[in-house]
Design an enzyme around this catalytic site. Sequence first.
Site, PDB file in Angstrom:
ATOM      1  CE  LYS A  35      -0.277  -0.141   5.038  1.00 23.68           C
ATOM      2  NZ  LYS A  35      -1.014  -0.703   6.182  1.00 23.68           N
ATOM      3  CE1 TYR A 255      12.975  31.216   5.701  1.00 24.80           C
ATOM      4  CE2 TYR A 255      13.307  28.887   5.234  1.00 24.80           C
ATOM      5  CZ  TYR A 255      13.002  30.167   4.804  1.00 24.80           C
ATOM      6  OH  TYR A 255      12.724  30.399   3.487  1.00 24.80           O
TER       7      TYR A 255
HETATM    8  C1  LIG Z   1      -0.220  -1.718   6.811  1.00 22.94           C
HETATM    9  C2  LIG Z   1      -0.809  -3.000   7.270  1.00 22.94           C
HETATM   10  C3  LIG Z   1      -0.005  -4.152   7.459  1.00 22.94           C
HETATM   11  C4  LIG Z   1       1.504  -4.108   7.365  1.00 22.94           C
HETATM   12  O1  LIG Z   1       2.031  -3.525   8.541  1.00 22.94           O
HETATM   13  P1  LIG Z   1       3.590  -3.361   8.785  1.00 22.94           P
HETATM   14  O2  LIG Z   1       3.700  -2.851  10.165  1.00 22.94           O
HETATM   15  O3  LIG Z   1       4.087  -2.390   7.778  1.00 22.94           O
HETATM   16  O4  LIG Z   1       4.192  -4.710   8.593  1.00 22.94           O
HETATM   17  C5  LIG Z   1      -0.648  -5.335   7.769  1.00 22.94           C
HETATM   18  N1  LIG Z   1      -1.990  -5.381   7.915  1.00 22.94           N
HETATM   19  C6  LIG Z   1      -2.775  -4.304   7.762  1.00 22.94           C
HETATM   20  C7  LIG Z   1      -4.241  -4.427   7.961  1.00 22.94           C
HETATM   21  C8  LIG Z   1      -2.207  -3.077   7.459  1.00 22.94           C
HETATM   22  O5  LIG Z   1      -2.996  -2.001   7.326  1.00 22.94           O
END
Ligand SMILES: *Cc1c(COP(=O)(O)O)cnc(C)c1O
Length: 363
Positions: A35, A255
């Site tokens: 994702k 800044y």
């Molecule tokens: C993002 C996600 C994962 C992966 O999590 P990590 O901590 O990056 O391994 C697994 N399951 C779900 C439902 C997620 O949203």
Amino acid sequence: MTRPARAVIDLQALRHNLQRARRAAPASRIMAVIKADAYGHGLLQAAEALAHTDAFAVAGVPEAVQLREANITHPVLALQGFRTHDELAAASAHRVQVTLHHERQLQWLEDTGLEPSLEVWIKVDTGMHRLGFSLSELKTVYARVQRLPAVKSPPKLMTHLACADNPLNPATQQQLSRFDQAVASLSGEQSIANSAGVLAFPQSHRDWIRPGIMLYGASPYIDGDARRDGLQPVMTLTAPLIAIKHCQVGDALGYGGSFVCPEDMPIGVVAIGYGDGYPRHASTGTPVLVNGARAPLLGRVSMDMITIDLRHIDMPQVGEEVVLWGAQLSVDEVARHAGTIGYELLCHGGCSVRREFVDDSLL
Ligand SMILES: *Cc1c(COP(=O)(O)O)cnc(C)c1O
């Protein structure tokens, strides 16, 4: 993209980390989580490099369709399920598995005349309190899903761990027991483990693991060390040194003038800033690498520049590439200096700059 910063993505390291997940949970199948544009590493390139996975997981149906349009034929799960009736139809048409977490989605499913092919994961809320049906609703929901002609039986069962980033937190054990109790009499494949679960909680492995961050070579733990866990960093973020200034004692940098030079000293200006996904909250002292040596960030991060301390760098040259994180400087260490986690830096950095892909196995 014309910005000078770039993210070099090591596809061989990505594959190595997939094998690491496989070794950690040899009895489970792997759903590689890609994702958020594969945590900033490039959705399609990551998917191609991870061809040895058993399945992929993305956030929504549109990303899953994108994978299908790129001829990726693996099982793909949309972790948030379908958000509209059209997405439900698209999921069915493209053989996308969906998470079912909400009454509204269930109603859409009950009203649909789709082909009997949809693979559904019922999400149980065991303590995260984000997505999922409550423990008390589960049996009724399961029975309703089983009656649906559009859904392949039996439905699968999943939950998500809220506190596995600290292996000592008893909440994880509690979530596992709640899940086991809730699904005791229900058949169907199970999935619980994110990366932290994969590495630290063998009881969470079940039929499918869902590793995300570990595939990219960063740690899922609050104070983690990805190398110690056998992971290889995949992204190296670099930007050129565009100026070297010789500042005088008392000169205030950038800044707010928050850093004041304690002596006459050489200051480097690097062409990266928060507009390129480098964290604005990185504090004075955050390391960067010049010529392989560590140099601390000084003062505030600007939109497209940072200033660094060159006092201990041997012969720095304008034009040379500075490493912000990567193989020799862990993103987790940088994240700690910025009060955040490696996940955020990878997503922002990788999605903001030009990406270049290298694959050692093809050299
Ligand atoms: C993002 C996600 C994962 C992966 O999590 P990590 O901590 O990056 O391994 C697994 N399951 C779900 C439902 C997620 O949203």
